[in-house]
Design an enzyme around this catalytic site. Sequence first.
Site, PDB file in Angstrom:
ATOM      1  N   HIS A 124       0.832  -1.195   0.000  1.00 15.15           N
ATOM      2  CA  HIS A 124       0.000   0.000   0.000  1.00 15.15           C
ATOM      3  C   HIS A 124       0.867   1.246   0.000  1.00 15.15           C
ATOM      4  O   HIS A 124       2.061   1.213   0.341  1.00 15.15           O
ATOM      5  CB  HIS A 124      -0.916   0.011   1.222  1.00 15.15           C
ATOM      6  CG  HIS A 124      -0.172  -0.038   2.523  1.00 15.15           C
ATOM      7  ND1 HIS A 124       0.464   1.057   3.074  1.00 15.15           N
ATOM      8  CD2 HIS A 124       0.064  -1.065   3.377  1.00 15.15           C
ATOM      9  CE1 HIS A 124       1.056   0.718   4.192  1.00 15.15           C
ATOM     10  NE2 HIS A 124       0.834  -0.563   4.415  1.00 15.15           N
ATOM     11  N   ASP A 181       4.091  -4.424   3.822  1.00 12.03           N
ATOM     12  CA  ASP A 181       5.538  -4.618   3.783  1.00 12.03           C
ATOM     13  C   ASP A 181       5.935  -5.998   4.293  1.00 12.03           C
ATOM     14  O   ASP A 181       6.913  -6.582   3.834  1.00 12.03           O
ATOM     15  CB  ASP A 181       6.266  -3.515   4.556  1.00 12.03           C
ATOM     16  CG  ASP A 181       5.856  -3.403   6.018  1.00 12.03           C
ATOM     17  OD1 ASP A 181       4.918  -4.103   6.439  1.00 12.03           O
ATOM     18  OD2 ASP A 181       6.470  -2.597   6.753  1.00 12.03           O
TER      19      ASP A 181
END
Length: 462
Positions: free
Chosen positions: A61, A329
């Site tokens: 994102h 991540d």
Amino acid sequence: MLLVFSLLSVASASQECYWNSECPYSLYSSKTPYDTVRGDLRDYQVPNNCEAVSVWTLNRHGNRNPGKSVTVSVKEIADLKDEIINSYNAGNSQLCAQDIEEFKKWTWNETLEVSQSFLTGTGYEELYDIGKRIREKYPHLVEGSSNDFYFRPTNEQRTITSAVAFVHGLTDGTSLNVSIDDVRERDDVIRPYENCDRYQEKVKGGTSLEEHLDAYYKTTEFVAVQNAVQRRLGIPSQLSPDDIYSFYEICRFYRSWTQNLKSPWCAVFSDEDLVVLEYRDDVRHYHRNGYGSWVNVNLGHLPMKNLYESFEAAVEGRGKKITSYFSHDTMMEMVWCALGIYKDDFELQGGRRELNRLWRTSYIGAFSVNLIAVLNKCTVSGTQSYRVQLFVNEKATELCPLEGCTWQQFQQKFQPFASANLEFCSLDYRVPETNAAPGGWNSFSWALLLQTVLLLIWKFIY
């Protein structure tokens, strides 16, 4: 002579001020803006006699607001603003006058307290621009029916809105009308770690991660940073290690939302301080998401299985033109491990900073980092073949040459992922010795080693 020396001293001091620093340090681990580390997909040539027929992407994102716990901690630091200004007025601060002026102008953004972890406008632009560049690079792919495309985020506002931004950039100015798949409460393709008991208990909830962070906070380097910040600010409040990290958080979040990528909160650090603080997250991500555990490596197999199956379907004439997933991540770093890239010959440890390391979260875990795979259909002398190009953050990688891997090379590298599953997530699962090997070695790594050995033997014989 004395006047000249004084003038030189003033000039030297002004040059050291944060506000007029020409090249301030720009790497802030997982909160690094995407534009700081990205390449540009449009700068790479399609292989000769080829045309892209399918694109597969996995995206983190975009830029987001801090989460709940970070918001609480940085707000406590923000409350020190007046104390910092008063310290300067009392002659106890080492900050420059203009940096103090910037502190006076700065205000707390109260919306952070009701939009925790939400995608920001900056994050929307990051994903929009990635979609736009893919459209401009492969305009012939951005046409057809909605069945030719597939997009799926995890079940978080920041990934859902990232998917919307990406699709917006991809389709802007075209007549293409596509939809984004519904999120899944459990998504074992792009967030398998959430429901992996072994990961949650042994890795994320294990003791190793905390031990490394505790060791980091006791290093001479970090203690020096802590003392330097205390001295630089000259405030009565005694700053703890957690306070120093909260200063770092408010600095890197707020700077990422400004056009000039600066925040007065970053003025409390020197560039050398920021280098030391960056390593803290490298260690944390290494052990929580990276090569610190074989579990992380194996979890990275699941998205790569999807990539392989997607391109296999495209070669067989039943694939999508563009497939894109939007995750976090944690997932991205697990994928790097599954692919065997950014792998050092040593274990990252909290008690000792490794200067020349490949595992740099500023590059591999920044906002909007991505893996882009491109399947190209090639025709030479009437013979049809396929080549696969692989890009990380829109840059060429060691995984395939610029002209692309042949389809056979791609199969050799990615077919081992086809058997990926989550059996190892059970705490009752018996861990094979190859999985337990140090440095993140796994079935894929051993397969690559075996292929290399066989190739050398073949060259020697023939």
